[in-house]
Design a protein around this motif. Sequence first.
Motif, short mmCIF file in Angstrom:
data_model
loop_
_atom_site.label_atom_id
_atom_site.label_comp_id
_atom_site.label_asym_id
_atom_site.label_seq_id
_atom_site.Cartn_x
_atom_site.Cartn_y
_atom_site.Cartn_z
N TRP A 52 0.82 -1.21 0.00
CA TRP A 52 0.00 0.00 0.00
C TRP A 52 0.86 1.27 0.00
O TRP A 52 0.38 2.34 -0.39
N ASN A 57 -1.96 7.83 -2.54
CA ASN A 57 -3.10 8.69 -2.83
C ASN A 57 -4.38 7.91 -3.14
O ASN A 57 -5.38 8.51 -3.52
N PHE A 58 -4.33 6.60 -3.00
CA PHE A 58 -5.51 5.79 -3.30
C PHE A 58 -6.58 5.99 -2.23
O PHE A 58 -6.29 5.99 -1.02
N THR A 59 -7.82 6.14 -2.68
CA THR A 59 -8.94 6.17 -1.75
C THR A 59 -9.24 4.75 -1.28
O THR A 59 -8.67 3.78 -1.80
N GLN A 60 -10.15 4.61 -0.31
CA GLN A 60 -10.52 3.27 0.13
C GLN A 60 -11.14 2.48 -1.00
O GLN A 60 -10.93 1.27 -1.13
N SER A 61 -11.90 3.17 -1.86
CA SER A 61 -12.50 2.50 -3.02
C SER A 61 -11.43 1.96 -3.95
O SER A 61 -11.53 0.84 -4.46
N GLY A 62 -10.37 2.76 -4.16
CA GLY A 62 -9.28 2.30 -5.01
C GLY A 62 -8.56 1.12 -4.41
O GLY A 62 -8.19 0.18 -5.12
N LYS A 63 -8.36 1.15 -3.10
CA LYS A 63 -7.71 0.03 -2.42
C LYS A 63 -8.57 -1.23 -2.51
O LYS A 63 -8.06 -2.33 -2.69
N ASP A 64 -9.89 -1.04 -2.38
CA ASP A 64 -10.80 -2.18 -2.50
C ASP A 64 -10.72 -2.79 -3.90
O ASP A 64 -10.82 -4.02 -4.06
N THR A 65 -10.54 -1.94 -4.91
CA THR A 65 -10.42 -2.42 -6.29
C THR A 65 -9.19 -3.30 -6.45
O THR A 65 -9.25 -4.38 -7.05
#
Length: 212
Positions: A52, A57-65
């Motif tokens: 990570w 700069n990843f949002t939680q949504s991006g991390k979930d992706t």
Amino acid sequence: MRVLALIIALLLLCETTLAQNCPPCYYDQYHMVARHGYDGDGRQKLNVYIDWSSMPNFTQSGKDTVTAAVDGGIAQWNNATNPNVSSNAWDYKIQYGLERTTVSSQADFIVRRGSTLLDCISIDMSVYPHVITFGDNWFNSSSAERIAGIAHELGHRFGLGHPSELSNNSGCSTGDSIMQGSTTLICTGGSTQVTAKDVAQKQQEFRQSSAL
């Protein structure tokens, strides 16, 4: 015309690079060391870690992706079978059971964001843990394509190459395969699923490898 020429040159570079860096249909890859024991099916555990820190700069949504893609690629190999052999045969499934870990020191594979050819996804097998690097084109692909990209790169470490580039190898250029390389400005090509053919070729590599 200049733009078209640039695109053609980029495609030729992509194809040449892939041909140079990817192993053939089955390859003399070292069997991976059982550093983490065996799973409930008796398969050697391999751990995949998501870095990570490479995605600040990843949002939680991006991390979930990213997590969903890694878990999906893992599941494809874990669940893939070769229906041409008995379900209790040693080569019905691959010999590795992949898991995602949150401990970097336990990793066999690290997934990170970085610079790649065509901003897609690639694996560096010259380092250990092996590093799978993805770019924005992979991230912005469909869910199925992202999962396929992860499974594809794992397949390279299991001794599999791009069938379309190895027509001189028996059985390499026929049928669907997760290893079918892309030759266009997209990150995937061929099947988005690990197939029976992929399992069979991986087992061929396992049987014939002299790199023990």
